[in-house]
Design an enzyme around this catalytic site. Structure first.
Site, PDB file in Angstrom:
ATOM      1  N   GLU A   1     -11.183   3.476   6.086  1.00  0.00           N
ATOM      2  CA  GLU A   1     -10.133   4.360   6.620  1.00  0.00           C
ATOM      3  C   GLU A   1     -10.852   5.427   7.453  1.00  0.00           C
ATOM      4  O   GLU A   1     -10.657   5.529   8.659  1.00  0.00           O
ATOM      5  CB  GLU A   1      -9.344   4.991   5.462  1.00  0.00           C
ATOM      6  CG  GLU A   1      -8.225   5.932   5.901  1.00  0.00           C
ATOM      7  CD  GLU A   1      -7.495   6.594   4.709  1.00  0.00           C
ATOM      8  OE1 GLU A   1      -8.033   6.566   3.582  1.00  0.00           O
ATOM      9  OE2 GLU A   1      -6.399   7.163   4.931  1.00  0.00           O
TER      10      GLU A   1
ATOM     11  N   HIS B   1       1.306   4.937  -2.353  1.00  0.00           N
ATOM     12  CA  HIS B   1       0.944   5.825  -3.460  1.00  0.00           C
ATOM     13  C   HIS B   1       2.236   6.475  -3.933  1.00  0.00           C
ATOM     14  O   HIS B   1       2.866   7.214  -3.159  1.00  0.00           O
ATOM     15  CB  HIS B   1      -0.040   6.896  -2.987  1.00  0.00           C
ATOM     16  CG  HIS B   1      -1.295   6.322  -2.409  1.00  0.00           C
ATOM     17  ND1 HIS B   1      -2.461   6.179  -3.136  1.00  0.00           N
ATOM     18  CD2 HIS B   1      -1.569   5.831  -1.170  1.00  0.00           C
ATOM     19  CE1 HIS B   1      -3.387   5.643  -2.368  1.00  0.00           C
ATOM     20  NE2 HIS B   1      -2.880   5.407  -1.171  1.00  0.00           N
TER      21      HIS B   1
ATOM     22  N   HIS C   1      -9.600   1.270  -1.167  1.00  0.00           N
ATOM     23  CA  HIS C   1      -9.532   1.880   0.156  1.00  0.00           C
ATOM     24  C   HIS C   1     -10.938   1.812   0.750  1.00  0.00           C
ATOM     25  O   HIS C   1     -11.911   2.233   0.111  1.00  0.00           O
ATOM     26  CB  HIS C   1      -9.118   3.347   0.067  1.00  0.00           C
ATOM     27  CG  HIS C   1      -7.657   3.572  -0.204  1.00  0.00           C
ATOM     28  ND1 HIS C   1      -6.986   3.027  -1.273  1.00  0.00           N
ATOM     29  CD2 HIS C   1      -6.728   4.305   0.481  1.00  0.00           C
ATOM     30  CE1 HIS C   1      -5.718   3.405  -1.231  1.00  0.00           C
ATOM     31  NE2 HIS C   1      -5.532   4.186  -0.184  1.00  0.00           N
TER      32      HIS C   1
ATOM     33  N   HIS D   1       0.865  -1.192   0.000  1.00  0.00           N
ATOM     34  CA  HIS D   1       0.000   0.000   0.000  1.00  0.00           C
ATOM     35  C   HIS D   1       0.895   1.233   0.000  1.00  0.00           C
ATOM     36  O   HIS D   1       1.326   1.708   1.054  1.00  0.00           O
ATOM     37  CB  HIS D   1      -0.916  -0.050   1.234  1.00  0.00           C
ATOM     38  CG  HIS D   1      -1.910   1.064   1.311  1.00  0.00           C
ATOM     39  ND1 HIS D   1      -3.099   0.961   2.012  1.00  0.00           N
ATOM     40  CD2 HIS D   1      -1.918   2.311   0.792  1.00  0.00           C
ATOM     41  CE1 HIS D   1      -3.780   2.089   1.911  1.00  0.00           C
ATOM     42  NE2 HIS D   1      -3.074   2.932   1.178  1.00  0.00           N
TER      43      HIS D   1
ATOM     44  N   ASP E   1       1.838   3.918   2.838  1.00  0.00           N
ATOM     45  CA  ASP E   1       0.793   4.794   2.281  1.00  0.00           C
ATOM     46  C   ASP E   1       1.402   5.976   1.501  1.00  0.00           C
ATOM     47  O   ASP E   1       1.569   5.896   0.294  1.00  0.00           O
ATOM     48  CB  ASP E   1      -0.157   5.268   3.390  1.00  0.00           C
ATOM     49  CG  ASP E   1      -1.551   5.630   2.875  1.00  0.00           C
ATOM     50  OD1 ASP E   1      -1.818   5.438   1.667  1.00  0.00           O
ATOM     51  OD2 ASP E   1      -2.377   6.103   3.674  1.00  0.00           O
TER      52      ASP E   1
HETATM   53  N1  ADE Z   1      -4.588   8.911  -1.797  1.00  0.00           N
HETATM   54  C1  ADE Z   1      -3.327   8.946  -1.332  1.00  0.00           C
HETATM   55  N2  ADE Z   1      -3.307   8.517  -0.069  1.00  0.00           N
HETATM   56  C2  ADE Z   1      -4.577   8.200   0.279  1.00  0.00           C
HETATM   57  C3  ADE Z   1      -5.193   7.695   1.444  1.00  0.00           C
HETATM   58  N3  ADE Z   1      -4.518   7.410   2.557  1.00  0.00           N
HETATM   59  N4  ADE Z   1      -6.528   7.509   1.429  1.00  0.00           N
HETATM   60  C4  ADE Z   1      -7.229   7.790   0.346  1.00  0.00           C
HETATM   61  N5  ADE Z   1      -6.693   8.260  -0.778  1.00  0.00           N
HETATM   62  C5  ADE Z   1      -5.379   8.463  -0.818  1.00  0.00           C
HETATM   63 ZN    ZN Z   2      -3.692   4.822   0.628  1.00  0.00          ZN
END
Ligand code: ADE
Ligand code: ZN
Length: 339
Positions: A200, A19, A197, A17, A278
Protein backbone atom coordinates in the site's frame (compact mmCIF):
# COMPACT_ATOMS: atom_id res chain seq x y z
CA UNK A 1 -18.60 3.22 -23.53
CA UNK A 2 -17.84 2.97 -19.84
CA UNK A 3 -20.25 1.08 -17.59
CA UNK A 4 -23.15 3.17 -16.33
CA UNK A 5 -23.98 4.06 -12.76
CA UNK A 6 -27.20 2.11 -13.11
CA UNK A 7 -25.30 -1.01 -14.22
CA UNK A 8 -22.93 -0.71 -11.25
CA UNK A 9 -25.70 -0.19 -8.72
CA UNK A 10 -27.49 -3.33 -9.90
CA UNK A 11 -24.35 -5.47 -10.20
CA UNK A 12 -24.23 -8.22 -7.53
CA UNK A 13 -20.93 -7.63 -5.71
CA UNK A 14 -18.45 -9.29 -3.33
CA UNK A 15 -16.37 -7.29 -0.86
CA UNK A 16 -13.04 -8.69 0.40
CA UNK A 17 -11.33 -5.73 2.06
CA UNK A 18 -13.35 -3.88 4.67
CA UNK A 19 -12.32 -2.83 8.17
CA UNK A 20 -15.51 -2.86 10.20
CA UNK A 21 -14.18 -0.09 12.47
CA UNK A 22 -13.63 1.96 9.31
CA UNK A 23 -17.36 1.84 8.55
CA UNK A 24 -18.17 3.92 11.65
CA UNK A 25 -20.10 6.89 10.27
CA UNK A 26 -19.82 10.20 12.18
CA UNK A 27 -23.56 10.09 13.03
CA UNK A 28 -23.16 6.74 14.83
CA UNK A 29 -19.88 7.92 16.36
CA UNK A 30 -21.74 10.79 18.04
CA UNK A 31 -24.63 8.56 19.10
CA UNK A 32 -22.28 6.04 20.73
CA UNK A 33 -20.19 8.80 22.33
CA UNK A 34 -23.38 10.06 23.99
CA UNK A 35 -24.53 6.56 24.97
CA UNK A 36 -21.16 5.72 26.55
CA UNK A 37 -20.31 9.19 27.85
CA UNK A 38 -17.11 9.33 25.80
CA UNK A 39 -15.74 12.80 25.04
CA UNK A 40 -14.92 13.39 21.37
CA UNK A 41 -12.48 16.09 20.22
CA UNK A 42 -15.15 17.31 17.77
CA UNK A 43 -18.23 19.48 18.35
CA UNK A 44 -20.24 18.50 15.29
CA UNK A 45 -20.57 15.94 12.53
CA UNK A 46 -19.33 18.53 10.03
CA UNK A 47 -16.23 19.03 12.14
CA UNK A 48 -15.57 15.28 12.06
CA UNK A 49 -15.87 15.16 8.29
CA UNK A 50 -13.61 18.20 7.97
CA UNK A 51 -10.92 16.32 9.91
CA UNK A 52 -10.88 13.57 7.28
CA UNK A 53 -8.06 15.07 5.24
CA UNK A 54 -5.08 12.79 5.23
CA UNK A 55 -1.56 13.19 3.84
CA UNK A 56 -0.70 9.53 4.29
CA UNK A 57 -1.73 6.26 5.98
CA UNK A 58 -0.50 7.30 9.43
CA UNK A 59 -2.57 10.52 9.42
CA UNK A 60 -5.63 8.37 8.84
CA UNK A 61 -4.72 5.70 11.39
CA UNK A 62 -4.38 8.31 14.15
CA UNK A 63 -7.98 9.40 13.58
CA UNK A 64 -9.22 5.84 12.99
CA UNK A 65 -7.93 4.62 16.38
CA UNK A 66 -9.38 7.71 18.05
CA UNK A 67 -12.78 7.08 16.39
CA UNK A 68 -12.87 3.54 17.82
CA UNK A 69 -12.91 4.89 21.37
CA UNK A 70 -16.72 5.19 21.28
CA UNK A 71 -17.11 1.41 20.78
CA UNK A 72 -17.46 -0.10 24.24
CA UNK A 73 -20.28 -2.63 24.57
CA UNK A 74 -21.45 -5.66 22.63
CA UNK A 75 -24.42 -3.58 21.49
CA UNK A 76 -22.06 -0.95 20.03
CA UNK A 77 -20.25 -3.56 17.95
CA UNK A 78 -23.60 -4.98 16.87
CA UNK A 79 -24.89 -1.54 15.83
CA UNK A 80 -21.69 -0.77 13.92
CA UNK A 81 -21.79 -4.03 11.98
CA UNK A 82 -25.53 -3.92 11.38
CA UNK A 83 -25.27 -0.39 9.95
CA UNK A 84 -22.60 -1.59 7.51
CA UNK A 85 -24.66 -4.62 6.47
CA UNK A 86 -27.77 -2.54 5.82
CA UNK A 87 -25.71 -0.17 3.72
CA UNK A 88 -24.22 -2.92 1.56
CA UNK A 89 -27.56 -4.73 1.25
CA UNK A 90 -28.81 -1.60 -0.51
CA UNK A 91 -25.75 -1.82 -2.80
CA UNK A 92 -26.34 -5.43 -3.87
CA UNK A 93 -23.35 -6.92 -2.05
CA UNK A 94 -23.90 -10.69 -1.86
CA UNK A 95 -20.94 -11.66 0.30
CA UNK A 96 -18.42 -9.79 2.44
CA UNK A 97 -15.21 -10.72 4.26
CA UNK A 98 -14.73 -8.34 7.16
CA UNK A 99 -11.60 -7.35 9.07
CA UNK A 100 -11.68 -6.46 12.73
CA UNK A 101 -8.86 -5.12 14.91
CA UNK A 102 -9.25 -6.70 18.39
CA UNK A 103 -6.00 -5.17 19.66
CA UNK A 104 -7.43 -1.69 19.10
CA UNK A 105 -10.14 -2.59 21.62
CA UNK A 106 -8.31 -4.83 24.08
CA UNK A 107 -5.78 -2.10 24.79
CA UNK A 108 -8.71 0.13 25.83
CA UNK A 109 -9.94 -2.52 28.29
CA UNK A 110 -12.67 -4.02 26.07
CA UNK A 111 -12.96 -7.82 26.25
CA UNK A 112 -12.25 -9.85 23.09
CA UNK A 113 -15.61 -11.65 23.50
CA UNK A 114 -17.52 -8.35 23.69
CA UNK A 115 -16.12 -7.37 20.29
CA UNK A 116 -16.55 -10.77 18.68
CA UNK A 117 -20.06 -11.41 20.03
CA UNK A 118 -21.38 -8.03 18.88
CA UNK A 119 -19.95 -8.34 15.37
CA UNK A 120 -20.90 -11.96 14.85
CA UNK A 121 -24.46 -11.52 16.12
CA UNK A 122 -24.94 -8.83 13.45
CA UNK A 123 -23.36 -11.07 10.80
CA UNK A 124 -25.79 -13.87 11.71
CA UNK A 125 -28.69 -11.43 11.33
CA UNK A 126 -27.15 -10.27 8.04
CA UNK A 127 -27.38 -13.80 6.71
CA UNK A 128 -30.89 -14.43 8.04
CA UNK A 129 -32.56 -11.10 7.35
CA UNK A 130 -30.58 -9.64 4.43
CA UNK A 131 -29.26 -12.76 2.70
CA UNK A 132 -25.64 -11.56 2.93
CA UNK A 133 -23.04 -14.25 3.64
CA UNK A 134 -19.85 -13.25 5.43
CA UNK A 135 -16.57 -14.29 7.01
CA UNK A 136 -14.58 -12.58 9.72
CA UNK A 137 -10.83 -11.99 9.45
CA UNK A 138 -8.94 -11.00 12.59
CA UNK A 139 -6.09 -8.56 11.92
CA UNK A 140 -2.89 -8.22 13.90
CA UNK A 141 -1.70 -4.62 14.32
CA UNK A 142 1.78 -4.53 12.83
CA UNK A 143 2.90 -1.47 14.83
CA UNK A 144 2.66 -3.74 17.90
CA UNK A 145 4.96 -6.69 18.62
CA UNK A 146 4.71 -10.25 17.36
CA UNK A 147 4.39 -11.35 20.99
CA UNK A 148 1.18 -9.33 21.29
CA UNK A 149 -0.05 -10.87 18.05
CA UNK A 150 0.54 -14.34 19.55
CA UNK A 151 -1.55 -13.37 22.59
CA UNK A 152 -4.35 -12.19 20.30
CA UNK A 153 -4.21 -15.45 18.33
CA UNK A 154 -4.60 -17.39 21.59
CA UNK A 155 -7.82 -15.47 22.27
CA UNK A 156 -9.15 -16.46 18.84
CA UNK A 157 -8.47 -20.20 19.16
CA UNK A 158 -11.78 -21.05 20.90
CA UNK A 159 -13.65 -19.18 18.13
CA UNK A 160 -12.44 -20.89 14.97
CA UNK A 161 -16.06 -21.41 13.96
CA UNK A 162 -16.52 -17.64 13.76
CA UNK A 163 -13.09 -16.41 12.57
CA UNK A 164 -12.09 -17.69 9.13
CA UNK A 165 -8.70 -16.06 8.78
CA UNK A 166 -6.05 -13.70 10.08
CA UNK A 167 -4.68 -10.53 8.51
CA UNK A 168 -2.02 -7.88 9.05
CA UNK A 169 -2.80 -4.16 9.04
CA UNK A 170 -1.92 -0.73 10.49
CA UNK A 171 1.32 1.26 9.84
CA UNK A 172 3.10 -0.54 7.02
CA UNK A 173 6.49 1.10 6.43
CA UNK A 174 9.04 -0.07 8.99
CA UNK A 175 6.91 -3.08 9.98
CA UNK A 176 7.62 -5.75 7.34
CA UNK A 177 5.67 -9.00 7.16
CA UNK A 178 8.83 -10.93 8.16
CA UNK A 179 8.32 -9.71 11.76
CA UNK A 180 5.12 -11.78 11.93
CA UNK A 181 6.30 -15.02 10.32
CA UNK A 182 6.02 -17.05 13.54
CA UNK A 183 2.48 -16.04 14.42
CA UNK A 184 1.24 -16.53 10.86
CA UNK A 185 2.81 -19.98 10.82
CA UNK A 186 1.00 -20.86 14.05
CA UNK A 187 -2.25 -19.44 12.63
CA UNK A 188 -1.78 -21.64 9.56
CA UNK A 189 -1.22 -24.75 11.69
CA UNK A 190 -4.42 -23.90 13.53
CA UNK A 191 -6.35 -23.81 10.25
CA UNK A 192 -6.78 -20.06 9.72
CA UNK A 193 -6.59 -18.66 6.19
CA UNK A 194 -4.24 -15.70 5.76
CA UNK A 195 -4.10 -12.25 4.17
CA UNK A 196 -1.84 -9.23 4.70
CA UNK A 197 -1.76 -5.58 3.75
CA UNK A 198 1.33 -5.18 1.60
CA UNK A 199 2.48 -2.70 -1.03
CA UNK A 200 0.00 0.00 0.00
CA UNK A 201 2.83 2.33 1.05
CA UNK A 202 5.51 -0.34 1.54
CA UNK A 203 7.87 -1.67 -1.17
CA UNK A 204 7.33 -4.71 -3.43
CA UNK A 205 9.66 -6.64 -1.10
CA UNK A 206 6.89 -6.62 1.53
CA UNK A 207 4.56 -8.31 -0.98
CA UNK A 208 7.14 -11.05 -1.56
CA UNK A 209 7.54 -11.52 2.17
CA UNK A 210 3.77 -11.78 2.65
CA UNK A 211 3.66 -14.50 -0.02
CA UNK A 212 6.80 -16.41 0.95
CA UNK A 213 6.90 -16.02 4.74
CA UNK A 214 3.28 -15.48 5.77
CA UNK A 215 1.92 -17.77 3.03
CA UNK A 216 -1.03 -15.50 2.38
CA UNK A 217 -3.99 -16.44 0.20
CA UNK A 218 -4.48 -12.83 -0.95
CA UNK A 219 -2.61 -9.53 -0.87
CA UNK A 220 -4.50 -6.52 0.50
CA UNK A 221 -3.75 -3.52 -1.76
CA UNK A 222 -0.54 -4.60 -3.55
CA UNK A 223 -0.42 -1.32 -5.51
CA UNK A 224 3.36 -1.16 -5.55
CA UNK A 225 3.76 -4.63 -7.11
CA UNK A 226 3.92 -2.89 -10.50
CA UNK A 227 7.39 -1.58 -9.62
CA UNK A 228 8.77 -5.13 -9.84
CA UNK A 229 8.35 -7.02 -13.11
CA UNK A 230 9.43 -10.38 -11.69
CA UNK A 231 6.83 -10.04 -8.94
CA UNK A 232 4.14 -9.08 -11.45
CA UNK A 233 4.91 -12.23 -13.45
CA UNK A 234 4.57 -14.29 -10.29
CA UNK A 235 1.25 -12.67 -9.31
CA UNK A 236 0.02 -13.44 -12.79
CA UNK A 237 1.31 -17.05 -12.93
CA UNK A 238 0.01 -17.94 -9.49
CA UNK A 239 -3.30 -16.05 -9.93
CA UNK A 240 -2.77 -14.26 -6.63
CA UNK A 241 -5.70 -12.01 -5.74
CA UNK A 242 -5.17 -8.33 -4.97
CA UNK A 243 -7.84 -6.48 -2.98
CA UNK A 244 -7.59 -2.93 -4.32
CA UNK A 245 -9.32 0.07 -2.74
CA UNK A 246 -9.45 3.04 -5.13
CA UNK A 247 -11.04 5.73 -2.92
CA UNK A 248 -8.78 4.74 -0.01
CA UNK A 249 -5.74 5.14 -2.24
CA UNK A 250 -6.91 8.58 -3.33
CA UNK A 251 -7.70 9.78 0.22
CA UNK A 252 -4.37 8.48 1.60
CA UNK A 253 -2.37 9.95 -1.31
CA UNK A 254 -1.21 6.51 -2.49
CA UNK A 255 -2.34 7.78 -5.90
CA UNK A 256 -2.57 11.45 -6.88
CA UNK A 257 -5.51 10.94 -9.23
CA UNK A 258 -7.81 7.98 -9.90
CA UNK A 259 -6.83 8.22 -13.57
CA UNK A 260 -3.38 7.04 -12.45
CA UNK A 261 -4.70 4.16 -10.33
CA UNK A 262 -2.76 0.93 -11.04
CA UNK A 263 -5.89 -1.22 -11.50
CA UNK A 264 -6.02 -0.19 -15.18
CA UNK A 265 -2.55 -1.54 -15.88
CA UNK A 266 -3.22 -4.57 -13.68
CA UNK A 267 -6.32 -5.45 -15.69
CA UNK A 268 -4.27 -5.17 -18.89
CA UNK A 269 -1.70 -7.53 -17.36
CA UNK A 270 -4.41 -10.04 -16.46
CA UNK A 271 -3.84 -9.86 -12.69
CA UNK A 272 -6.60 -11.12 -10.38
CA UNK A 273 -7.77 -7.72 -9.15
CA UNK A 274 -10.82 -6.87 -7.04
CA UNK A 275 -12.42 -3.55 -5.97
CA UNK A 276 -13.20 -2.89 -2.31
CA UNK A 277 -13.97 -0.04 0.09
CA UNK A 278 -11.38 -0.44 2.93
CA UNK A 279 -12.70 2.19 5.42
CA UNK A 280 -15.79 3.57 3.67
CA UNK A 281 -16.80 6.10 6.29
CA UNK A 282 -13.40 7.77 6.18
CA UNK A 283 -12.72 7.54 2.45
CA UNK A 284 -16.00 8.74 0.96
CA UNK A 285 -17.70 5.63 -0.26
CA UNK A 286 -18.82 2.03 -0.07
CA UNK A 287 -18.68 -0.51 -2.91
CA UNK A 288 -20.87 1.37 -5.39
CA UNK A 289 -18.98 4.64 -4.97
CA UNK A 290 -15.63 2.87 -5.44
CA UNK A 291 -16.88 1.09 -8.56
CA UNK A 292 -18.44 4.26 -9.99
CA UNK A 293 -15.47 6.57 -9.39
CA UNK A 294 -12.84 4.15 -10.76
CA UNK A 295 -15.07 3.27 -13.74
CA UNK A 296 -15.48 6.93 -14.64
CA UNK A 297 -11.77 7.69 -14.13
CA UNK A 298 -10.48 4.77 -16.22
CA UNK A 299 -13.36 4.26 -18.63
CA UNK A 300 -13.96 0.68 -17.44
CA UNK A 301 -16.54 -1.28 -19.40
CA UNK A 302 -19.20 -3.71 -18.21
CA UNK A 303 -16.95 -6.63 -19.19
CA UNK A 304 -14.21 -5.31 -16.83
CA UNK A 305 -16.66 -5.11 -13.94
CA UNK A 306 -17.95 -8.63 -14.56
CA UNK A 307 -14.36 -9.85 -14.58
CA UNK A 308 -13.53 -7.99 -11.37
CA UNK A 309 -16.57 -9.54 -9.68
CA UNK A 310 -15.68 -13.03 -10.96
CA UNK A 311 -12.21 -12.46 -9.52
CA UNK A 312 -13.71 -11.51 -6.15
CA UNK A 313 -15.89 -14.63 -6.08
CA UNK A 314 -12.87 -16.82 -6.89
CA UNK A 315 -10.65 -15.00 -4.37
CA UNK A 316 -13.22 -15.32 -1.56
CA UNK A 317 -12.94 -17.92 1.21
CA UNK A 318 -16.22 -19.56 0.21
CA UNK A 319 -16.34 -23.24 -0.78
CA UNK A 320 -16.76 -24.25 -4.43
CA UNK A 321 -20.51 -24.85 -4.11
CA UNK A 322 -21.03 -21.39 -2.61
CA UNK A 323 -18.79 -19.77 -5.22
CA UNK A 324 -20.77 -21.42 -7.99
CA UNK A 325 -24.02 -20.06 -6.55
CA UNK A 326 -22.56 -16.52 -6.67
CA UNK A 327 -21.23 -17.04 -10.20
CA UNK A 328 -24.78 -18.01 -11.22
CA UNK A 329 -26.23 -14.84 -9.68
CA UNK A 330 -23.68 -12.80 -11.59
CA UNK A 331 -24.47 -14.68 -14.77
CA UNK A 332 -28.21 -14.07 -14.27
CA UNK A 333 -27.52 -10.34 -14.01
CA UNK A 334 -25.48 -10.51 -17.20
CA UNK A 335 -28.29 -12.27 -19.07
CA UNK A 336 -30.88 -9.88 -17.72
CA UNK A 337 -28.82 -6.84 -18.79
CA UNK A 338 -28.21 -8.12 -22.29
CA UNK A 339 -31.83 -9.10 -22.98
N1 ADE B 1 -6.37 -0.23 9.04
C1 ADE B 1 -7.54 0.25 8.59
N2 ADE B 1 -7.40 0.62 7.31
C2 ADE B 1 -6.12 0.37 6.94
C3 ADE B 1 -5.38 0.53 5.75
N3 ADE B 1 -5.90 1.03 4.63
N4 ADE B 1 -4.08 0.16 5.76
C4 ADE B 1 -3.53 -0.33 6.85
N5 ADE B 1 -4.19 -0.50 8.00
C5 ADE B 1 -5.47 -0.16 8.05
ZN1 ZN C 1 -7.21 -2.03 4.63
Amino acid sequence: MHASRDFIEGLPKVELHLHIEGSLEPELMFELAKRNKVRLPFDSIDEVRDAYNFGNLQDFLDIYYQGMSVLRTEEDFFDLTWAYLRKIAAQNVMHTEIFFDPQGHIERGIEFDTVLNGISRALDDGKRKLGISSFLIMCFLRHLSEEEAYRTLELALPHKDRIRGVGLDSSEVGHPPSEFQGVFSKAREEGFLRVAHAGEEGPPEYIREALDLLKVNRIDHGNRSLEDTVLVQRLSDQRIPLTLCPLSNLKLCVVDDLRNHPIGKMLDLGLRVTINSDDPSYFGGYMNENFIRITEALGLEESHLFLITQNAIEASFLCEVEKNALHRRLQDYRSQRSS
